[in-house]
Design a protein around this motif. Structure first.
Motif: not given
Length: 53
Positions: A1-5, A7-11
């Motif tokens: 399980x990797x940590x995902x960056x 996304x711009x829409x979430x910011x």
């Protein structure tokens, strides 16, 4: 399980949600302040019960 960056829409949503939350908190403070001023101004009286005759 990797940590995902994130996304711009979430910011953008996070920023909008913070703005809406701050506006709501400001509105609540305004209503409480107006209520406090109205009650403590001295001309506020509770309605009196009518005498039953």
């Amino acid at each position: 399980m990797t940590i995902k960056a994130e996304h711009e829409i979430h910011q953008r949503r996070k920023g909008r949600n913070i703005g809406v939350g701050l506006m709501l908190a400001g509105f609540v403070v305004l209503v409480l302040a107006l209520t406090f001023v109205k009650i403590t101004s001295g001309d506020f009286e509770l309605p009196r019960a009518e005498a039953i005759e």
